[in-house]
Each structure stands twice: as structure tokens, then as C-alpha cells.
Scaffold this active site. Structure first.
Site, PDB file in Angstrom:
ATOM      1  N   LYS A  14      -5.522  -5.504   8.922  1.00  0.00           N
ATOM      2  CA  LYS A  14      -5.631  -4.719   7.684  1.00  0.00           C
ATOM      3  C   LYS A  14      -5.472  -5.591   6.435  1.00  0.00           C
ATOM      4  O   LYS A  14      -6.254  -5.490   5.506  1.00  0.00           O
ATOM      5  CB  LYS A  14      -4.570  -3.605   7.650  1.00  0.00           C
ATOM      6  CG  LYS A  14      -4.632  -2.643   8.831  1.00  0.00           C
ATOM      7  CD  LYS A  14      -3.619  -1.512   8.691  1.00  0.00           C
ATOM      8  CE  LYS A  14      -2.175  -1.942   8.797  1.00  0.00           C
ATOM      9  NZ  LYS A  14      -1.735  -2.361  10.146  1.00  0.00           N
ATOM     10  N   ARG A  89       1.836   6.152   6.964  1.00  0.00           N
ATOM     11  CA  ARG A  89       2.169   5.837   8.348  1.00  0.00           C
ATOM     12  C   ARG A  89       2.794   7.022   9.065  1.00  0.00           C
ATOM     13  O   ARG A  89       3.161   6.897  10.229  1.00  0.00           O
ATOM     14  CB  ARG A  89       3.166   4.690   8.363  1.00  0.00           C
ATOM     15  CG  ARG A  89       2.599   3.352   8.808  1.00  0.00           C
ATOM     16  CD  ARG A  89       3.713   2.330   8.662  1.00  0.00           C
ATOM     17  NE  ARG A  89       3.535   1.167   9.467  1.00  0.00           N
ATOM     18  CZ  ARG A  89       3.063   0.007   9.009  1.00  0.00           C
ATOM     19  NH1 ARG A  89       2.655  -0.132   7.785  1.00  0.00           N
ATOM     20  NH2 ARG A  89       2.992  -1.023   9.831  1.00  0.00           N
ATOM     21  N   ARG A 128       0.770 -15.148  14.697  1.00  0.00           N
ATOM     22  CA  ARG A 128       1.102 -15.077  13.269  1.00  0.00           C
ATOM     23  C   ARG A 128       2.575 -15.450  13.050  1.00  0.00           C
ATOM     24  O   ARG A 128       2.927 -16.091  12.066  1.00  0.00           O
ATOM     25  CB  ARG A 128       0.807 -13.660  12.741  1.00  0.00           C
ATOM     26  CG  ARG A 128       1.067 -13.496  11.256  1.00  0.00           C
ATOM     27  CD  ARG A 128       0.538 -12.170  10.722  1.00  0.00           C
ATOM     28  NE  ARG A 128       1.405 -11.039  11.042  1.00  0.00           N
ATOM     29  CZ  ARG A 128       1.126  -9.772  10.748  1.00  0.00           C
ATOM     30  NH1 ARG A 128      -0.013  -9.461  10.148  1.00  0.00           N
ATOM     31  NH2 ARG A 128       1.957  -8.801  11.045  1.00  0.00           N
ATOM     32  N   ARG A 134       7.812 -14.267   9.534  1.00  0.00           N
ATOM     33  CA  ARG A 134       8.231 -12.868   9.729  1.00  0.00           C
ATOM     34  C   ARG A 134       8.956 -12.734  11.060  1.00  0.00           C
ATOM     35  O   ARG A 134       8.358 -12.923  12.118  1.00  0.00           O
ATOM     36  CB  ARG A 134       7.010 -11.940   9.705  1.00  0.00           C
ATOM     37  CG  ARG A 134       6.526 -11.632   8.311  1.00  0.00           C
ATOM     38  CD  ARG A 134       5.323 -10.714   8.332  1.00  0.00           C
ATOM     39  NE  ARG A 134       5.564  -9.430   8.988  1.00  0.00           N
ATOM     40  CZ  ARG A 134       4.695  -8.426   8.970  1.00  0.00           C
ATOM     41  NH1 ARG A 134       3.559  -8.542   8.331  1.00  0.00           N
ATOM     42  NH2 ARG A 134       4.985  -7.306   9.592  1.00  0.00           N
ATOM     43  N   ARG A 146       6.997  -1.649  17.466  1.00  0.00           N
ATOM     44  CA  ARG A 146       6.086  -1.322  16.353  1.00  0.00           C
ATOM     45  C   ARG A 146       4.820  -0.653  16.890  1.00  0.00           C
ATOM     46  O   ARG A 146       4.297   0.285  16.275  1.00  0.00           O
ATOM     47  CB  ARG A 146       5.746  -2.586  15.562  1.00  0.00           C
ATOM     48  CG  ARG A 146       6.903  -3.011  14.655  1.00  0.00           C
ATOM     49  CD  ARG A 146       6.860  -4.478  14.316  1.00  0.00           C
ATOM     50  NE  ARG A 146       5.698  -4.871  13.548  1.00  0.00           N
ATOM     51  CZ  ARG A 146       5.243  -6.127  13.492  1.00  0.00           C
ATOM     52  NH1 ARG A 146       5.849  -7.086  14.166  1.00  0.00           N
ATOM     53  NH2 ARG A 146       4.187  -6.411  12.763  1.00  0.00           N
TER      54      ARG A 146
HETATM   55  P1  ADP Z   1       2.291  -4.546  10.285  1.00  0.00           P
HETATM   56  O1  ADP Z   1       1.075  -3.712   9.967  1.00  0.00           O
HETATM   57  O2  ADP Z   1       1.956  -5.924  10.776  1.00  0.00           O
HETATM   58  O3  ADP Z   1       3.313  -3.857  11.130  1.00  0.00           O
HETATM   59  P2  ADP Z   1       3.345  -4.184   7.582  1.00  0.00           P
HETATM   60  O4  ADP Z   1       3.484  -5.355   6.705  1.00  0.00           O
HETATM   61  O5  ADP Z   1       2.348  -3.149   7.219  1.00  0.00           O
HETATM   62  O6  ADP Z   1       3.058  -4.867   8.977  1.00  0.00           O
HETATM   63  O7  ADP Z   1       4.756  -3.433   7.772  1.00  0.00           O
HETATM   64  C1  ADP Z   1       5.923  -4.122   8.135  1.00  0.00           C
HETATM   65  C2  ADP Z   1       7.107  -3.151   8.263  1.00  0.00           C
HETATM   66  O8  ADP Z   1       7.368  -2.517   6.992  1.00  0.00           O
HETATM   67  C3  ADP Z   1       6.911  -1.983   9.235  1.00  0.00           C
HETATM   68  O9  ADP Z   1       7.212  -2.347  10.568  1.00  0.00           O
HETATM   69  C4  ADP Z   1       7.917  -0.971   8.662  1.00  0.00           C
HETATM   70  O10 ADP Z   1       9.248  -1.291   8.995  1.00  0.00           O
HETATM   71  C5  ADP Z   1       7.784  -1.161   7.163  1.00  0.00           C
HETATM   72  N1  ADP Z   1       6.749  -0.275   6.565  1.00  0.00           N
HETATM   73  C6  ADP Z   1       5.561  -0.680   6.025  1.00  0.00           C
HETATM   74  N2  ADP Z   1       4.850   0.374   5.587  1.00  0.00           N
HETATM   75  C7  ADP Z   1       5.586   1.483   5.874  1.00  0.00           C
HETATM   76  C8  ADP Z   1       5.397   2.882   5.693  1.00  0.00           C
HETATM   77  N3  ADP Z   1       4.271   3.371   5.133  1.00  0.00           N
HETATM   78  N4  ADP Z   1       6.374   3.726   6.106  1.00  0.00           N
HETATM   79  C9  ADP Z   1       7.488   3.264   6.658  1.00  0.00           C
HETATM   80  N5  ADP Z   1       7.751   1.960   6.880  1.00  0.00           N
HETATM   81  C10 ADP Z   1       6.816   1.070   6.488  1.00  0.00           C
END
Ligand code: ADP
Length: 194
Positions: A14, A89, A128, A134, A146
Site C-alpha cells: 500500500k 481498518r 522489510r 520496524r 497482524r
Molecule cells: P502495515 O500495513 O504494514 O501493518 P501500517 O504502517 O499501516 O503497517 O500500520 C502499523 C500499525 O499501526 C498497525 O499494526 C496498527 O498497530 C497501527 N495502525 C495503523 N493504522 C491503524 C488504524 N487505522 N487503526 C488502528 N491501528 C492502526
């Protein structure tokens, strides 16, 4: 206005694709993951709260996430549109987003899911993790969590937009350029049908 939800499991690409699409369509990119990581780095109250969840691969509570998202949208009143990456999400977040856009007299153009198989996701995330710094990309049990959270909490978001015929799937396996082309083809169909 084009308001796009770039959807898909962790590691589906994404962020990479959003960077390309913002340039092509001149949109404002909002990545909730990036916003949380910035807050954590700056040790703000929001960051301290978010850290408890990111560390475990859990979702940050909706009230916190929606508040942050609203602030980011409102801080960009001149945007030609938005790419939402990592948001919504949960079903509640999707409803909150629709309400917010409605207040601004606009709406979601479409949701596009980047579809990638679980084994490929785990492989990509571990790769990654070697360079991203991370910690949530370096532990197989956090990665598995996740992906599980995505299936239980996040898939309903795609179903929610499917009921209004706004949800599409694009194959997320291939070269970065190929996938960008697939996304552009889909976005152009959607925005021309308005
Ligand atoms: P990825 O898509 O690789 O999991 P992101 O950078 O989108 O990584 O998200 C990393 C973390 O941030 C998620 O695992 C969660 O803990 C938190 N997070 C991100 N976006 C949301 C959201 N919309 N609602 C709740 N938690 C979120």
C-alpha cells in the site's frame, strides 16, 4: 475530488503504491501507520498511547485513530482528494470516515484491495524488517497477529464498501510498475464514471 482507500493486508504494498499514485493524481496521502510512527518518534502523548498497540501488532483503539485521522483531513482543506492508506481498518472507522467526508460534501470514490497470499506477505515483511527498523516486521508471531487482525477486523471494511459497489480487487503480485498500472487502470475507470 478523488478519495481513494488503498486497502490490503500488511505487506501488500500500500505504502509503495500510494507514493506513486499521489504523484500521478496530485492527492494528499494519509498513512495512519506513518502518523503513529511519527508520534512515537516524537514521544507525544498520542505516540505513547499508540506504542502499546503497535508493539504487539494490535489495532490502536478507534477513538484515538479516528481523532487523529480527522485532524489530518481538516488540516488539508485545499487537498484535491486523499489517498487513505491503512485506514479504515475497522467497520467503525469506515463509518466515521464516511461521516467525515459527508460533512465535507464529498465521498469515497472507491476502495482498492491489493490481494497477496499470506506466505508472500510474511516473506515480504521479514525482508522489510531487515532494513526498516520496524520491530513489528522482525517477529513472526507479531506478523502472524497482524495478518489475523486484518482478517477478523479489517476485511469487513471491504464488505462494507462492496455493498455500495465501491470495492475492487487488484492482484498485488508482480513488479511495482505492473501493479501501479493495474491501479491506475481501475482508478481511471472509477473517476471517469462519475
Ligand atoms: P502495515 O500495513 O504494514 O501493518 P501500517 O504502517 O499501516 O503497517 O500500520 C502499523 C500499525 O499501526 C498497525 O499494526 C496498527 O498497530 C497501527 N495502525 C495503523 N493504522 C491503524 C488504524 N487505522 N487503526 C488502528 N491501528 C492502526
Amino acid at each position: 475530488m478523488i478519495n481513494l482507500i488503498l486497502f490490503g493486508p500488511p505487506g501488500s504494498g500500500k505504502g509503495t503504491q500510494a507514493d506513486r499514485l499521489v504523484k500521478k493524481y496530485n492527492l494528499h496521502h494519509i498513512s495512519t501507520g506513518d502518523l503513529f510512527r511519527k508520534a512515537i518518534k516524537n514521544k507525544t502523548d498520542l505516540g505513547k498511547e499508540a506504542l502499546k498497540y503497535l508493539d504487539k501488532g494490535e489495532l490502536v483503539p478507534d477513538s484515538v485513530t479516528v481523532g487523529m485521522l480527522r485532524k489530518e483531513v481538516e488540516a488539508n482543506p485545499k487537498a484535491k482528494g486523499f489517498i487513505f492508506d491503512g485506514f479504515p481498518r475497522t467497520y467503525n472507522q469506515a463509518q466515521a470516515l464516511d461521516n467525515l467526508l459527508n460533512e465535507l460534501d464529498t465521498e469515497i470514490t472507491c476502495l482498492i484491495e491489493l490481494r497477496v497470499a499470506d506466505e508472500e506477505l510474511t516473506k515480504r515483511l521479514l525482508e522489510r524488517g531487515k532494513t526498516s527498523g520496524r520491530s513489528d516486521d522482525q517477529d513472526t508471531s507479531i506478523i502472524a497477529n497482524r495478518i489475523e487482525v486484518y482478517k477478523s477486523e479489517t476485511i469487513p471494511v471491504a464488505l462494507y464498501y462492496a455493498t455500495s459497489r465501491k470495492a475492487y480487487i487488484v492482484d498485488g503480485v508482480g513488479s511495482i510498475d505492473e501493479i501501479t498500472e493495474r491501479l491506475i487502470d481501475r482508478i481511471d475507470i472509477q473517476s471517469n464514471s462519475k
